[in-house]
Design an enzyme around this catalytic site. Structure first.
Site, PDB file in Angstrom:
ATOM      1  N   LYS A 238       0.907  -1.307   0.153  1.00  0.00           N
ATOM      2  CA  LYS A 238      -0.162   0.024  -0.060  1.00  0.00           C
ATOM      3  C   LYS A 238       0.817   1.265   0.010  1.00  0.00           C
ATOM      4  O   LYS A 238       1.922   1.204   0.408  1.00  0.00           O
ATOM      5  CB  LYS A 238      -1.016  -0.002   1.183  1.00  0.00           C
ATOM      6  CG  LYS A 238      -1.920  -1.172   1.129  1.00  0.00           C
ATOM      7  CD  LYS A 238      -2.742  -0.803   2.561  1.00  0.00           C
ATOM      8  CE  LYS A 238      -3.764  -2.070   2.871  1.00  0.00           C
ATOM      9  NZ  LYS A 238      -5.155  -1.727   1.978  1.00  0.00           N
ATOM     10  N   ARG A 312     -10.292 -11.407   2.186  1.00  0.00           N
ATOM     11  CA  ARG A 312     -11.108 -12.700   1.537  1.00  0.00           C
ATOM     12  C   ARG A 312     -10.463 -13.898   1.414  1.00  0.00           C
ATOM     13  O   ARG A 312     -10.908 -14.839   1.568  1.00  0.00           O
ATOM     14  CB  ARG A 312     -11.657 -12.117  -0.058  1.00  0.00           C
ATOM     15  CG  ARG A 312     -10.368 -11.951  -0.879  1.00  0.00           C
ATOM     16  CD  ARG A 312     -10.901 -11.309  -2.140  1.00  0.00           C
ATOM     17  NE  ARG A 312     -11.041  -9.931  -1.929  1.00  0.00           N
ATOM     18  CZ  ARG A 312     -11.238  -9.062  -2.897  1.00  0.00           C
ATOM     19  NH1 ARG A 312     -11.476  -9.282  -4.118  1.00  0.00           N
ATOM     20  NH2 ARG A 312     -11.388  -7.669  -2.628  1.00  0.00           N
TER      21      ARG A 312
END
Length: 458
Positions: A238, A312
């Site tokens: 990120k 996920r």
């Protein structure tokens, strides 16, 4: 979980009167006050706008106060009062109906909260005098909301996988629940390979936390929460601004933990299972890589398109495991996608469900308790955004279209056919200070979830 320090006045204390007035009631309320109060209200141009406060003069300087409110049943209509009023004890003037009194108590507690672990606040909140003390269910719901805030606000240094482990273990002990944890390489031995893949690069071992509680004869409720205690993005690193608040990436786990604690505190007649995959998505020699094929508990192979789609990955193993026991209802909470925030903003969690009745009940509960959420579609044609040429499915893809929907569809792939399931994509965060919404961690959809569960199982 303790409640905010000193926000409820001790019984028997002298308290100043607190008038709770909406715009529609202002004229009638003003007619009941001493005539000399009129010029004071006019001088301050008090119109009972929602979120306003006016201190009223008295013999000792402060004779009371009037608080402008909006929706009387919305706890946040009162949440500005604890820090807008002078310190001291305040008692609501006049008779309040039960629902309004509950909203006042809950809102006062939410508005009194400050995260105090690392610094002392500048002042204590004004105290609310409540005849008979705080209502038990209000106290438990408030404690659940503040549990979320505390867990999310605590930086990863002090709220990593081990500390989250200790929190759940402590809650289990307090409520007579059974606690287990699958830690480190035991995840591979017990067939949780996706959880292990995400967390293996960290010096803090990944783990699956499990709590079980309740009578075996009761319907089974399973809660799953994403417990990514810090998310660097992995090798798909990120940017700095995207990583700044990633201590909050266990916000879904915080919601599931707090809801489980509330279910036990209120003794809801269910057989409860709580599952929290707790990991840190770190960078190191063992980090999972783009292009790798990761096995999952369900036997579905996953190509890693992006290591920052890690939530996920840990949830898919937990959901597959949850589905093996065929619960009457399966709920999961996750700070899953930025796309949900683009679609709905920071305040509205995105609800996905494969069962219309479950979705309708949760939405309706949100309206009833003023804890809103918004249903999004499980539009299955968008599974094309997760196509892999070498595996059964990819965890992400090149398209920026329908990111929140695609993530929910990925999760649904690991829920058994016919299993009632709902997924809440939460932000779990306030970007800035607003009355009752201090900057930092926030519970969203939690009160609505509790109201929905009461309606379904109580």
């Amino acid at each position: 979980m303790t409640l905010p320090h000193g926000f409820v006045a001790a019984p028997g204390q002298a308290a100043r009167p607190l008038h709770l007035v909406g715009r529609e009631q202002l004229a009638a309320w003003r007619d009941r006050q001493p005539r000399e109060l009129g010029p004071w209200l006019d001088a301050h141009r008090f119109e009972a706008a929602a979120g306003s406060v006016l201190v009223l003069p008295g013999a000792d300087g402060v004779g009371g106060a009037v608080v402008g409110i909006g929706d009387a049943r919305d706890p946040y209509s009162y949440a500005h009062a604890p820090f807008a009023l002078p310190q001291g004890d305040w008692a609501p003037a006049g008779d309040l109906d039960v629902e309004t009194l509950r909203a006042l108590q809950l809102g006062w507690g939410l508005g009194s909260y400050r995260f105090t672990r690392y610094r002392t606040p500048l002042r204590d909140p004004a105290r609310l005098l409540v005849d008979g003390g705080l209502e038990a269910e209000v106290a438990d719901v408030l404690a659940a909301c503040l549990r979320v805030r505390e867990l999310v606000n605590t930086p990863t240094e002090h709220m990593g996988p081990e500390q989250l482990h200790a929190v759940v273990e402590g809650i289990a002990a307090a409520h007579g629940a059974v606690f287990e944890a699958v830690v480190g390489d035991a995840l591979l031995a017990q067939n949780f390979p996706a959880i292990h893949a995400v967390g293996r690069a960290s010096h803090r071992a990944p783990r699956l936390l499990q709590l079980q509680w309740g009578d075996q004869s009761h319907p089974k409720l399973t809660l799953v929460g994403k417990g990514v205690c810090f998310d660097t993005g992995g090798l798909n690193l990120k940017a700095g601004d995207g990583m700044r608040n990633m201590k909050k990436d266990m916000g879904g786990g915080a919601h599931a933990i707090a809801l489980a604690e509330l279910v036990m505190a209120r003794k809801l007649p269910v057989r409860l299972t709580l599952l929290v995959p707790a990991v840190e998505n770190a960078i190191g020699p063992q980090a999972y890589r783009p292009g790798e094929i990761v096995a999952t508990r369900k036997g579905v192979s996953v190509e890693i398109d992006n290591t920052d789609a890690e939530g996920r990955m840990v949830l898919c193993d937990a959901l597959a495991y949850a589905g093996e026991s065929s619960p009457a209802l399966l709920l999961d909470f996750a700070t899953l996608t930025g796309a949900a925030r683009i679609a709905l903003g920071p305040d509205l969690p995105a609800l996905y469900a494969n069962d219309d009745a479950v979705a309708a009940a949760w939405l309706d509960a949100g309206l009833q308790v003023r804890d809103p959420l918004w249903r999004m579609p499980l539009w299955r044609p968008y599974l094309r955004y997760l196509t892999s040429p070498v595996a059964d499915i990819a965890n992400s893809g090149p398209s920026k279209m329908a990111g929140s929907i695609a993530a929910a569809l990925y999760l649904e792939r690991f829920v058994p056919e016919g299993q009632p399931w709902a997924h809440l994509d939460v932000y779990a965060w306030n970007d800035n200070d607003r009355p009752g919404h201090p900057a930092g961690g926030e519970a969203q959809g939690l009160r609505a979830a509790w109201a929905m569960l009461k309606g379904r199982f109580a």
